[in-house]
Motif scaffolding. Structure first.
Motif, PDB file in Angstrom:
ATOM      1  N   LYS A  51       1.197  -1.249  -0.035  1.00  0.00           N
ATOM      2  CA  LYS A  51      -0.341  -0.263   0.011  1.00  0.00           C
ATOM      3  C   LYS A  51       0.617   0.604   0.072  1.00  0.00           C
ATOM      4  CE  LYS A  51      -4.170   1.735   2.282  1.00  0.00           C
ATOM      5  NZ  LYS A  51      -4.696   1.980   3.293  1.00  0.00           N
ATOM      6  N   GLU A  52       0.726   2.272  -0.924  1.00  0.00           N
ATOM      7  CA  GLU A  52       1.487   2.879  -0.761  1.00  0.00           C
ATOM      8  C   GLU A  52       2.056   4.648   0.514  1.00  0.00           C
ATOM      9  OE1 GLU A  52      -0.725   6.163  -3.240  1.00  0.00           O
ATOM     10  OE2 GLU A  52      -0.305   5.007  -5.416  1.00  0.00           O
ATOM     11  N   THR A  53       0.613   4.545   1.039  1.00  0.00           N
ATOM     12  CA  THR A  53       0.522   4.896   2.164  1.00  0.00           C
ATOM     13  C   THR A  53       1.476   4.698   3.198  1.00  0.00           C
ATOM     14  OG1 THR A  53      -1.467   3.782   2.821  1.00  0.00           O
ATOM     15  CG2 THR A  53      -1.023   6.166   1.189  1.00  0.00           C
ATOM     16  N   TRP A  54       2.038   3.641   3.256  1.00  0.00           N
ATOM     17  CA  TRP A  54       2.529   2.199   4.603  1.00  0.00           C
ATOM     18  C   TRP A  54       4.064   2.932   5.024  1.00  0.00           C
ATOM     19  CZ3 TRP A  54       1.127  -3.197   3.278  1.00  0.00           C
ATOM     20  CH2 TRP A  54       0.011  -3.455   3.553  1.00  0.00           C
ATOM     21  N   HIS A  55       4.109   3.472   6.274  1.00  0.00           N
ATOM     22  CA  HIS A  55       5.401   4.158   6.947  1.00  0.00           C
ATOM     23  C   HIS A  55       6.273   3.040   6.434  1.00  0.00           C
ATOM     24  CE1 HIS A  55       7.718   6.358   9.023  1.00  0.00           C
ATOM     25  NE2 HIS A  55       6.903   7.467   9.482  1.00  0.00           N
ATOM     26  N   LYS A  56       7.316   3.703   5.344  1.00  0.00           N
ATOM     27  CA  LYS A  56       8.735   3.339   5.345  1.00  0.00           C
ATOM     28  C   LYS A  56       9.371   2.352   6.908  1.00  0.00           C
ATOM     29  CE  LYS A  56      12.435   3.791   2.562  1.00  0.00           C
ATOM     30  NZ  LYS A  56      13.682   3.953   1.545  1.00  0.00           N
ATOM     31  N   GLY A  57       8.801   3.146   7.322  1.00  0.00           N
ATOM     32  CA  GLY A  57       9.988   3.334   9.289  1.00  0.00           C
ATOM     33  C   GLY A  57       8.925   1.650   9.693  1.00  0.00           C
ATOM     34  N   VAL A  58       8.259   1.231   9.321  1.00  0.00           N
ATOM     35  CA  VAL A  58       8.203   0.808  10.163  1.00  0.00           C
ATOM     36  C   VAL A  58       7.049  -1.278   9.389  1.00  0.00           C
ATOM     37  CG1 VAL A  58       6.929   1.507  12.034  1.00  0.00           C
ATOM     38  CG2 VAL A  58       4.696   1.081  10.568  1.00  0.00           C
ATOM     39  N   ILE A  59       7.271  -0.947   8.480  1.00  0.00           N
ATOM     40  CA  ILE A  59       7.286  -2.069   7.014  1.00  0.00           C
ATOM     41  C   ILE A  59       8.394  -3.591   7.698  1.00  0.00           C
ATOM     42  CG2 ILE A  59       6.385  -0.847   5.550  1.00  0.00           C
ATOM     43  CD1 ILE A  59       8.814  -0.780   3.741  1.00  0.00           C
ATOM     44  N   GLY A  60       9.009  -3.133   7.914  1.00  0.00           N
ATOM     45  CA  GLY A  60      10.336  -4.074   8.762  1.00  0.00           C
ATOM     46  C   GLY A  60       9.392  -5.423   9.547  1.00  0.00           C
ATOM     47  N   ILE A  61       8.890  -4.305  10.275  1.00  0.00           N
ATOM     48  CA  ILE A  61       8.300  -5.181  12.105  1.00  0.00           C
ATOM     49  C   ILE A  61       6.787  -5.394  11.580  1.00  0.00           C
ATOM     50  CG2 ILE A  61       6.911  -3.871  13.915  1.00  0.00           C
ATOM     51  CD1 ILE A  61       9.246  -1.594  14.507  1.00  0.00           C
ATOM     52  N   VAL A  62       6.340  -4.266  10.671  1.00  0.00           N
ATOM     53  CA  VAL A  62       5.201  -5.045  10.081  1.00  0.00           C
ATOM     54  C   VAL A  62       5.327  -6.987   9.350  1.00  0.00           C
ATOM     55  CG1 VAL A  62       3.308  -5.225   7.939  1.00  0.00           C
ATOM     56  CG2 VAL A  62       4.039  -2.842   9.758  1.00  0.00           C
ATOM     57  N   ALA A  63       6.199  -7.102   8.772  1.00  0.00           N
ATOM     58  CA  ALA A  63       6.837  -8.276   7.790  1.00  0.00           C
ATOM     59  C   ALA A  63       6.098  -9.363   9.105  1.00  0.00           C
ATOM     60  CB  ALA A  63       7.568  -8.125   7.333  1.00  0.00           C
ATOM     61  N   SER A  64       7.313  -8.864  10.485  1.00  0.00           N
ATOM     62  CA  SER A  64       7.691  -9.777  11.183  1.00  0.00           C
ATOM     63  C   SER A  64       6.118 -10.086  11.793  1.00  0.00           C
ATOM     64  CB  SER A  64       8.582  -9.060  12.211  1.00  0.00           C
ATOM     65  OG  SER A  64       9.607  -8.880  12.007  1.00  0.00           O
ATOM     66  N   ARG A  65       5.587  -9.586  12.164  1.00  0.00           N
ATOM     67  CA  ARG A  65       3.774  -9.201  12.976  1.00  0.00           C
ATOM     68  C   ARG A  65       3.437 -10.460  11.124  1.00  0.00           C
ATOM     69  NH1 ARG A  65       1.997  -6.488  17.046  1.00  0.00           N
ATOM     70  NH2 ARG A  65       3.411  -4.931  17.601  1.00  0.00           N
TER      71      ARG A  65
END
Length: 565
Positions: free
Chosen positions: A351-365
């Motif tokens: 999704k183009e609006t997702w914050h780049k700083g947290v996408i790694g944490i989201v992947a782990s989630r």
């Protein structure tokens, strides 16, 4: 989940070690499974000694690095201490800069901006050094592959000393010194140091030239222990000594910045787990949500009132980060369901609006729900950027190499990577990644594995065993907390779900079915609320570690459940 019981050492070896140490067979077995076979090895394991740290001059280029810094000090040069924006990088910068400033004033710090400069040494950082009259850059937790940036700096008359722990490429940068125990030509005895650990070896070397002993440098080990925990390096060998003594500093005499964080969390004694899940995310949040320099400022601050102001700011960043990654994770899970992609071998969402700083944490989630290699994409300028996370035993970096024709750039390692691609290539990449993973993944890896040290009966568990196991800490890769299995268990009648949305399981387990006089123990299973039906049946098995529950000043032994069957 797959339960794998570790092989039991030979009975003769268990008896011999138990006799040598004056412990029971269970403790001897746990030690043997960690590679500890003699009294001396056990002594070093339970009482790590600072005197056993290696001579820093065993590291390739250390003499050269120290000599160059001494020249800079003698000539009054300006030194820029440069590091990455994550925990390892910011702690490294705080460590080396604060040490140098104890005897030399011309020192400044630089953390690259996560969004405008990206990871590691940047051309912008070199330009900053030139514009501000710096002639020596000490790069920490980065730089071993920055061949073009180091060459660019050399043209401008700026020297580099690199302190890194990542695996070098075929060619090393043309720096004054490259301190990296993973260099093929470096014979340093321990190659699993984190970036901050390499930085500590540098100040250890500098200190030895100035007549300082290792005891003089102990106050810096709170930073090193934090980086060891956050960077998930093995807690073995030299790392175990550094982590053990660093935790002691955190719990007895932490630097002002740590004290400001600890004061907010209301916990009496921190373990390495607390460092990983409490301190590290707060330090990381600065670089994710704002700028990593905020974390360096906090870690270097000596005035408590100022540190408390910085800590409050970082607490806000961390709260914002947590809310954001939870919100994005919900959207990502919904996207997987809506696209009917629950059954694949991969999770790839965008999704183009997702914050780049947290996408790694989201992947782990996402991996917590769908246990498989996962990528989370967002828009970054005119391209898409992603963080990739993998599962135990599967090399996601290698899988990305198989998709190289759809990718602009990528980098990373076996379990975590980052990449960019053109938006028009997103669907092609997604299909290719699924194809590559499905062809190469061993199907059994798609079930998470729990490694079990040994099978025990509940009445083998007592406060004495807990006291000994606590001395196995600090825990982490290479020395995880012992995991036990017990079978033919009953619930003593108190099982219930607790917490928000009934996510957690609380119960009291008994092995009364074995005729052991109804002995029972409290148990908590985080995120195991859905296992309640298993517990109300008779004769189930459980996998758990030992834990202590502190409630209203009382400490009781409890089982920390990992799975139930």
């Amino acid at each position: 989940m797959r339960w794998t019981i570790k092989p039991k050492p030979e009975e003769e070896k268990i008896k011999a070690l138990a006799t040598q140490l004056g412990v029971d067979g269970l403790v001897a077995q746990l030690l043997l499974q960690r590679g500890i076979t003699t009294f001396e090895e056990a002594k070093d394991f339970f009482r790590p000694q600072l005197s056993h740290l290696h001579d820093p001059f065993l590291m390739k280029d250390m003499e050269v690095a120290v000599a160059r810094i001494e020249v800079a000090v003698a000539k009054g040069e300006n030194i820029l201490v440069y590091g990455d924006y994550d925990v390892d990088g910011t702690t490294s910068v705080a460590l080396v800069s604060s040490y140098l400033e104890t005897y030399y004033p011309n020192v400044a710090t630089y953390i690259p901006d996560r969004y405008t400069e990206g990871y590691g040494v940047s051309f912008q950082g070199v330009d900053f050094a030139e514009d501000n009259g710096f002639t020596l850059i000490i790069a920490l937790d980065c730089g071993v592959k920055a061949i073009d940036k180091v060459a660019y700096a050399k043209q401008k008359g700026i020297d580099f000393i690199i302190c890194d722990h990542h695996r070098p490429g075929k060619e090393l940068p043309d720096a004054i010194a490259v301190l990296d125990p993973k260099r093929d030509d470096c014979s340093y005895p321990y190659d699993e140091l984190c970036g901050c650990g390499v930085g500590f070896k540098l100040i250890q070397a500098l200190g030895s030239k100035r007549g300082q002993t290792i005891e003089d440098l102990v106050p810096y080990l709170d930073l090193v222990a934090t980086a060891i925990g956050a960077d998930i390096v093995p807690i073995t060998g030299e790392n175990r000594i550094l982590a053990y003594w660093g935790l002691r500093v955190i719990n007895t005499n932490p630097r002002t910045g740590f004290k400001a964080i600890i004061d907010q969390i209301n916990k009496s004694e921190l373990t390495i787990t607390d460092v990983v899940f409490v301190i590290a995310p707060r330090i990381n949040a600065a670089g994710r949500m704002e700028h990593g320099q905020h974390a360096v400022n906090l870690l270097r601050e000596e005035n408590l009132e100022k540190a408390q102001v910085f800590a409050k700011e970082i607490e806000v960043y961390n709260t914002d980060r947590r809310n954001l990654d939870q919100e994005i994770a919900k959207e990502a899970l919904l996207q997987i369901l809506e696209n009917k992609e629950e059954e694949g071998f991969t999770s790839v969402v965008y999704k183009e609006t997702w914050h780049k700083g947290v996408i790694g944490i989201v992947a782990s989630r996402l991996i917590e729900t769908y246990y498989r290699p996962t990528l989370v994409f967002t828009k970054s300028g005119d391209k898409l950027a992603a963080s990739a996370r993998s599962i135990k035993g599967f090399d996601v970096y290698e899988a990305l190499e198989g998709c190289a024709d759809t990718i602009e750039q990528f980098g990373g390692h076996k379990y975590a990577a980052g990449l960019t691609l053109l938006e028009e290539n997103y669907e092609a990449f997604k299909a290719k990644f699924e194809e590559v993973v499905s062809k190469n993944i061993d199907r059994k890896l798609l079930s998470p594995e729990i490694m079990v040290d040994t099978v025990i009966a509940l009445d083998d568990i007592n406060p004495k065993l807990m006291r000994i196991i606590k001395q196995f800490a600090p825990f982490g890769p290479g020395n995880f907390a012992p995991v036990f299995m017990a079978d033919n268990l009953n619930d003593a009648g108190y099982a219930k779900v607790v917490g928000q949305d009934g996510k957690h399981l609380k119960c009291r387990l008994s092995d009364a079915a074995r005729g052991r006089n109804g002995f029972s123990l409290e148990a908590i299973g985080f995120n195991l609320g859905d296992k309640l039906p298993n517990v109300v049946q008779k004769g189930f098995s459980a996998v758990f570690s030992l834990d202590e529950n502190e409630w209203q000043g009382n400490i009781t032994l409890q089982l920390k459940l990992k799975d139930i069957k």
